[in-house]
Design an enzyme around this catalytic site. Structure first.
Site, short mmCIF file in Angstrom:
data_model
loop_
_atom_site.label_atom_id
_atom_site.label_comp_id
_atom_site.label_asym_id
_atom_site.label_seq_id
_atom_site.Cartn_x
_atom_site.Cartn_y
_atom_site.Cartn_z
N GLY A 45 0.84 -1.19 0.00
CA GLY A 45 0.00 0.00 0.00
C GLY A 45 0.87 1.23 0.00
O GLY A 45 2.10 1.16 0.21
N GLN A 50 2.77 10.10 1.62
CA GLN A 50 4.11 9.46 1.57
C GLN A 50 4.89 9.84 0.31
O GLN A 50 6.08 9.60 0.23
CB GLN A 50 3.98 7.94 1.65
CG GLN A 50 3.44 7.46 3.00
CD GLN A 50 3.36 5.95 3.05
OE1 GLN A 50 2.41 5.37 2.56
NE2 GLN A 50 4.38 5.32 3.62
N CYS A 92 6.48 0.17 7.40
CA CYS A 92 5.99 1.40 6.77
C CYS A 92 7.09 1.88 5.83
O CYS A 92 8.26 1.95 6.23
CB CYS A 92 5.69 2.46 7.83
SG CYS A 92 5.13 4.02 7.10
N LEU A 93 6.70 2.21 4.60
CA LEU A 93 7.73 2.60 3.61
C LEU A 93 8.37 3.94 3.97
O LEU A 93 9.43 4.26 3.44
CB LEU A 93 7.12 2.63 2.21
CG LEU A 93 6.58 1.28 1.70
CD1 LEU A 93 6.01 1.43 0.29
CD2 LEU A 93 7.64 0.19 1.72
N HIS A 134 -3.77 1.10 8.41
CA HIS A 134 -2.45 1.75 8.29
C HIS A 134 -2.54 2.92 7.29
O HIS A 134 -2.05 4.02 7.55
CB HIS A 134 -1.42 0.72 7.83
CG HIS A 134 -0.03 1.23 7.70
ND1 HIS A 134 1.00 0.88 8.57
CD2 HIS A 134 0.55 2.07 6.79
CE1 HIS A 134 2.12 1.49 8.19
NE2 HIS A 134 1.88 2.21 7.12
N GLU A 135 -3.19 2.66 6.14
CA GLU A 135 -3.25 3.69 5.09
C GLU A 135 -4.18 4.84 5.48
O GLU A 135 -3.87 6.01 5.23
CB GLU A 135 -3.69 3.07 3.76
CG GLU A 135 -2.75 1.99 3.21
CD GLU A 135 -1.30 2.42 3.11
OE1 GLU A 135 -1.02 3.61 2.98
OE2 GLU A 135 -0.42 1.53 3.19
N HIS A 138 -2.45 7.12 7.70
CA HIS A 138 -1.58 8.06 6.98
C HIS A 138 -2.36 9.30 6.54
O HIS A 138 -1.86 10.42 6.59
CB HIS A 138 -0.98 7.40 5.73
CG HIS A 138 0.32 6.69 5.95
ND1 HIS A 138 1.44 7.31 6.46
CD2 HIS A 138 0.69 5.42 5.70
CE1 HIS A 138 2.45 6.44 6.52
NE2 HIS A 138 2.01 5.28 6.07
O1 K1U Z 1 1.88 2.57 3.82
C1 K1U Z 1 2.97 2.00 3.84
O2 K1U Z 1 3.93 2.48 4.45
C2 K1U Z 1 3.11 0.70 3.11
C3 K1U Z 1 3.12 -0.48 4.06
C4 K1U Z 1 1.68 -0.89 4.35
C5 K1U Z 1 1.45 -1.95 5.37
C6 K1U Z 1 2.31 -2.99 5.62
C7 K1U Z 1 2.02 -3.96 6.56
C8 K1U Z 1 0.86 -3.92 7.22
C9 K1U Z 1 0.00 -2.90 6.98
C10 K1U Z 1 0.29 -1.93 6.04
C11 K1U Z 1 3.86 -1.62 3.39
O3 K1U Z 1 3.45 -2.12 2.40
S1 K1U Z 1 5.35 -2.14 4.11
C12 K1U Z 1 5.64 -3.75 3.36
C13 K1U Z 1 5.09 -4.84 4.19
O4 K1U Z 1 5.07 -4.70 5.42
C14 K1U Z 1 4.56 -6.08 3.61
C15 K1U Z 1 4.89 -6.49 2.34
C16 K1U Z 1 4.36 -7.67 1.82
C17 K1U Z 1 3.51 -8.45 2.57
C18 K1U Z 1 3.20 -8.08 3.84
C19 K1U Z 1 3.71 -6.89 4.38
ZN ZN Z 2 3.13 3.56 6.16
#
Ligand code: K1U
Ligand code: ZN
Length: 169
Positions: A45, A50, A92-93, A134-135, A138
């Site tokens: 996401g 971001q 979180c990215l 999470h989104e 944000h």
């Molecule tokens: O919004 C962001 O920072 C993106 C974030 C979103 C997110 C991750 C995990 C749980 C809830 C929301 C990411 O995508 S970080 C990458 C990540 O954690 C992940 C990647 C692949 C599968 C599972 C998690």
């Molecule tokens: Zn995030």
């Protein structure tokens, strides 16, 4: 186009996003660029703040580009129902290399507009529920570090300060 992802403590991350009122090609192009940016960083996401855009727009794709049917564009989204609790690790990215367990609702129902302005509702559980929350956080200027326990938060803030001093953040 792959956009630059802003990192904590950029102030845009802690500002509530402005509601989207124009459903035009500019919005649809931004959403397409946000998918490309999320995939390039192995994300599931990404929220507009971001990439430095203070608008209530987020994209989600749990398949990370493998299944076009899973692509979700959420405009002006809100959680309208939530139930239960889950406690799982998330990243979180905007916080590279930080992963921590965070409490979230187990199931949520969201209401949002699509990229053409049409309202819809959707239910999610497990990872999708976590990603919705999470989104949408944000878009409200709330970061996952502020959902951690005070101890985990201060340990992670210390780790970030160290990386800033090393020039690795
Ligand atoms: O919004 C962001 O920072 C993106 C974030 C979103 C997110 C991750 C995990 C749980 C809830 C929301 C990411 O995508 S970080 C990458 C990540 O954690 C992940 C990647 C692949 C599968 C599972 C998690
Ligand atoms: Zn995030």
């Amino acid at each position: 186009m792959i956009l630059k992802i802003v990192k904590y403590p950029d102030p845009v991350l802690q500002q509530p996003g402005e509601p989207v009122t124009e459903f035009d090609d500019e919005l649809r192009n931004l959403a397409a660029d946000m998918f490309e940016t999320a995939y390039a960083s192995q994300g599931i996401g990404l929220a507009a703040p971001q990439v430095g855009v203070s608008k209530r727009l987020t994209v989600i794709d749990l398949s990370q580009g493998k299944d076009p049917e899973q692509k979700l564009v959420l405009v002006n989204p809100e959680v309208i129902l939530s139930e239960g609790k889950q406690y799982e690790e998330e990243g979180c990215l905007s916080f590279p290399d930080i992963r921590e367990k965070v409490v979230r609702a187990a199931k949520v129902r969201i209401r949002a507009q699509d990229e053409n302005g049409k309202w819809f509702e959707m239910d999610g559980d497990e990872l999708l529920a976590r990603c919705f929350q999470h989104e949408i956080d944000h878009l409200d200027g709330v970061l996952f570090i502020f959902r951690m326990s005070p101890l985990k938060r201060s340990l992670n803030l210390r780790k970030i300060r160290k990386m800033q001093n090393d020039g690795t953040w």
